[in-house]
Design an enzyme around this catalytic site. Structure first.
Site, PDB file in Angstrom:
ATOM      1  N   HIS A  60      10.878 -26.572 -36.309  1.00 28.00           N
ATOM      2  CA  HIS A  60      10.038 -26.783 -37.774  1.00 28.00           C
ATOM      3  C   HIS A  60       9.819 -25.417 -38.550  1.00 28.00           C
ATOM      4  O   HIS A  60       9.774 -25.311 -39.604  1.00 28.00           O
ATOM      5  CB  HIS A  60       8.782 -27.587 -37.491  1.00 28.00           C
ATOM      6  N   ASP A 111      14.999 -34.092 -37.664  1.00 30.38           N
ATOM      7  CA  ASP A 111      14.016 -33.387 -38.023  1.00 30.38           C
ATOM      8  C   ASP A 111      14.441 -32.606 -39.257  1.00 30.38           C
ATOM      9  O   ASP A 111      13.692 -32.274 -40.169  1.00 30.38           O
ATOM     10  CB  ASP A 111      13.280 -32.323 -36.953  1.00 30.38           C
ATOM     11  N   HIS A 147      17.793 -35.693 -32.326  1.00 25.42           N
ATOM     12  CA  HIS A 147      16.511 -35.645 -32.905  1.00 25.42           C
ATOM     13  C   HIS A 147      16.180 -34.558 -33.737  1.00 25.42           C
ATOM     14  O   HIS A 147      15.495 -34.475 -34.671  1.00 25.42           O
ATOM     15  CB  HIS A 147      15.349 -35.812 -31.825  1.00 25.42           C
ATOM     16  N   HIS A 187       9.533 -37.664 -39.754  1.00 25.06           N
ATOM     17  CA  HIS A 187      10.610 -38.651 -39.432  1.00 25.06           C
ATOM     18  C   HIS A 187      10.460 -39.616 -40.430  1.00 25.06           C
ATOM     19  O   HIS A 187      11.557 -40.124 -41.076  1.00 25.06           O
ATOM     20  CB  HIS A 187       9.907 -39.567 -38.042  1.00 25.06           C
TER      21      HIS A 187
END
Length: 281
Positions: free
Chosen positions: A260, A238, A234, A79
């Site tokens: 991720h 990321d 969101h 973030h």
């Protein structure tokens, strides 16, 4: 393509709650000279070790992006890195007194505001912005991530839901400071209700709450969404953060179900192509 490197005009500090520890965490951000990169420093440890935020220093991608070594780590850096990437900050020292930055409200909005409040300063040295001549592609099962040649930094994300009351989501943005601030930075992280108890039993998510995360139950989100497609937004946030771990580039990233782990795999591909083939710039 070239632009001037940037840092912040003056140092600042911020204290908040760590997502996993649930304890207070303080970060102190300080300007750095040119060609230093983004550095994290664990001031709570005896030797105060530090590292540069690069793809080579990724330690784990389980539930978040973790930088570090086998001896020490810094979790959930994505973030903060997203804010730095969107604001094009190249040189910064982040001193931190725990193993993760504050979660704030689960988004990057607070970090953007803090950085903009102290001001961003242009530096003398230039940084190269790379562009791709051909697509790059990574896949794991039903997760897909590709980057296509483009003269813009664009991200398209498709979130596929397995929950009643929560439909599939799609979001797409050309990332600039203005667009990131208005459309992406306030999109919060999310978690699933059935996982919370297991996470907390494992000593994780102890600082998580409805104030800093979207909680998703079988029949949909428990708290109010800020956007109808907040989860997809969101995920874009990321990606912006994880792509700060490689040299700056322009390209169109298309993502389906990815997280991720796949971001890391694409980042490694990007870094390898840039350093070995010297893309057009």
């Amino acid at each position: 393509m070239l632009r001037k490197q940037q840092t912040i005009k003056k140092e600042f500090s911020y204290t908040g709650t760590g997502l996993h520890t649930g304890e207070d965490v303080t970060i102190a951000c300080k300007p750095l000279p040119v060609d230093q990169g983004i550095k994290f420093k664990r001031v709570d440890l005896p030797e105060q070790p530090e590292l540069v935020a690069t793809v080579e220093n990724v330690h784990s991608t389980t539930r978040c992006t973790t930088l570090g070594t086998d001896k020490w780590q810094i979790n959930t850096v994505e973030h903060f890195l997203a804010a730095l990437n969107a604001l094009q900050i190249d040189n910064l020292l982040i001193e931190i007194d725990a193993n993760e930055p504050p979660i704030t409200d689960g988004s990057a909005k607070v970090f953007c505001q803090l950085l903009q409040e102290v001001g961003i300063e242009e530096q003398e040295q230039e940084v190269t912005i790379y562009q791709f001549d051909q697509p790059l592609y990574v896949r794991k099962g039903e997760q897909y991530l590709t980057i296509l040649p483009s003269d813009q930094f664009k991200i398209s994300y498709t979130f596929v839901s397995n929950y009643q009351g929560l439909g599939d989501q799609f979001a797409e943005f050309i990332i600039s400071e203005e667009v990131f601030n208005e459309e992406v930075s306030s999109a919060r992280t999310f978690g699933f209700a059935h996982e919370v108890e297991k996470l907390q039993e494992a000593g994780l998510a102890l600082g998580g709450s409805l104030d800093n995360a979207i909680l998703i139950a079988e029949d949909g989100p428990i708290n109010q969404l800020r956007f109808n497609d907040e989860i997809a937004r969101h995920k874009i946030l990321d990606i912006v953060g994880d792509m700060k771990l490689v040299p700056e580039f322009r390209g169109h990233i298309i993502a389906i179900r990815s997280g991720h782990e796949l971001n890391f795999e694409l980042a490694k591909r990007i870094k390898g192509v840039i350093t070995k083939e010297e893309l057009s710039c």
